[in-house]
Enzyme design. Structure first.
Site, short mmCIF file in Angstrom:
data_model
loop_
_atom_site.label_atom_id
_atom_site.label_comp_id
_atom_site.label_asym_id
_atom_site.label_seq_id
_atom_site.Cartn_x
_atom_site.Cartn_y
_atom_site.Cartn_z
N ALA A 46 0.77 -1.13 0.16
CA ALA A 46 0.08 -0.29 0.50
C ALA A 46 0.91 1.16 -0.15
O ALA A 46 0.61 2.25 -0.44
CB ALA A 46 -0.77 0.28 1.12
N LYS A 47 2.23 1.10 0.48
CA LYS A 47 2.63 2.37 0.62
C LYS A 47 2.38 3.73 1.14
O LYS A 47 2.37 4.86 0.71
CB LYS A 47 3.01 2.78 -1.03
N ARG A 48 1.07 3.04 1.94
CA ARG A 48 1.24 4.69 3.09
C ARG A 48 1.80 5.50 3.66
O ARG A 48 2.89 4.48 4.46
CB ARG A 48 0.22 3.61 3.48
N ASP A 90 4.40 5.54 -6.19
CA ASP A 90 4.49 4.14 -6.22
C ASP A 90 5.40 4.17 -7.58
O ASP A 90 5.53 5.99 -8.01
CB ASP A 90 3.20 3.01 -6.32
#
Lengths: 275, 275
Positions: A99-101, B103
């Site tokens: 998710a790369k939150r 991303d």
């Protein structure tokens, strides 16, 4: 009290020992949906993810659903993601929600609750992005530690633009990426391996990963360039390296047996090269 | 061809001219839900957001739903967010989805499709996080430019941990944050104001924002510390500064009239200080 490694460390070691260290991505990228004869919508993404779950989530140690490819369909896509995560967890894989939150304070706590709580997105681990500073991720690190789950913090990625931020010189002459590594090492001093890192398998990462006591998720195996043999060179201490591949396996779909065979073949290549 | 500013620039100027520059956050933070007598679930979050839409999305220029506070409830929370975004857009506010996504490649394109496409999360702009390098955000910048919408890229935030990354020294002796500013300036050379920045209103940001030709979203007004008068000092060229407040307005809820009055009072204070 026990002498066994606790928390996420136990889960990692068990998964690697019983199933191997390979992580397979679950990426319902529109061209892949088309190649599999699926529709470019939430129904197609759900079907794609459930085929992946059936094919390899009971075989490999780790799976990594890419949240963006579900989120692109709105809430319906996120409902598909709930189904896919649940299916993969039922099949016994460690599920890393990619998710790369990253945010601060109560907002970061909201993301931690989403992915590391017991709600419908409940995963075993989530990827995090530290542009707001590693320290800003603390609510998620704490939530993961308390739940025996993990986080994987972006450190050094393999895309060419990554260096502009990750190789900038931060405090005490360290790179930003090394600062992330050092902070993760400190958080892992309790032996629970709560904090993993994301380090691209195609980068000359230049990081001192010694004593990290946490896992290193290494995307880039296969289609993006690194071979299993490269991994041993890129990560001289492979104890907790989790190489991740997506397209190299997914491109052979949509037949469950074919996908499973590709995942197992890649898994065995990785094990042979790293063990 | 026309002499009017095109793309997101036209939308920004029209909103600021007709409604003012204030942005009000929509943050269904659990303690606020409790204070409003709402349940800590997707139903409560939907109700919270729809009350906000009714109270001020037809009055102020900008609203900023905080995605984490919807995502914490899983897909049901994201469905609530769809409703809230749609209600705010119908009421005429510029909707900035505060998602802090980031991303690379096709994955970044997935996030761009989610927030800047015409699907159910369709917003006017989305916040992005550049840990993977500003250049990695290109699919979103392109999508925003083509749709006449915008992105707001994190540059310098006001939380204490932010400096470890954002003030690190990158290429040509510039800070990471200044590198983001300079890249945004280059992307805005076409006059469409596609790329905005996020710069905390409480930080001594130390950035050269001259010639940016894009908006600066400045969280931190009110509860986090900055007054409207501070803004003029922090941002000497306020042409496209969009100060953002959340808790200062939201704490007076849940009555629509009281919320609206608080939003309008804050809006007028900001206009008086900056114009």
């Amino acid at each position: 009290m026990t002498d066994e490694p606790a928390g996420f460390a136990a889960r990692l070691r068990e998964a690697i020992a019983s199933r191997g260290r390979l992580c397979v991505g679950i990426d319902p990228h529109p061209p892949l949906l088309a190649a599999w004869g699926l529709t470019d919508d939430a129904v197609g993404a759900a079907r794609f993810g459930l085929v992946c779950a059936a094919a390899f989530a009971s075989e490999v140690g780790f799976v990594k659903p890419q949240v963006a490819f579900f989120e692109q369909y709105g809430a319906a896509g996120m409902e598909a993601l709930e189904e896919v995560i649940a299916a993969c967890r039922s099949a016994g894989a460690v599920v890393i929600a990619d998710a790369k939150r990253g945010d601060i304070g109560s907002t970061m706590a909201g993301y931690a609750r989403a992915w590391l709580g017991d709600g419908p997105f409940r995963a075993d681990a989530v990827t995090l992005s530290p542009y707001l500073g590693y320290g800003s991720l603390e609510p998620a690190v704490t939530a993961a530690r308390e739940a025996g789950r993990g986080v994987f913090v972006l450190a050094r990625t393999s895309n060419p633009e990554g260096a502009t931020v990750q190789e900038a010189q931060g405090e005490r002459g360290r790179s930003v990426a090394q600062g992330v590594v050092d902070a993760a090492r400190a958080d892992n001093a309790d032996g629970r391996a709560t904090v993993g890192l994301v380090v691209g398998a195609t980068a000359r990462h230049g990081l001192d990963l010694s004593g990290l006591r946490g896992p290193v998720l290494a995307p880039g195996l296969g289609a993006q360039g690194a071979t299993p043999a490269d991994l041993a060179r890129i990560f001289p201490d492979p104890a907790l390296v989790i190489p991740s591949t997506s397209r190299q396996v997914l491109r052979v779909g949509p037949t469950v047996r074919t996908l499973r065979d590709a995942a197992l073949r890649t898994r065995d290549e990785v094990e042979a090269a790293l063990d």
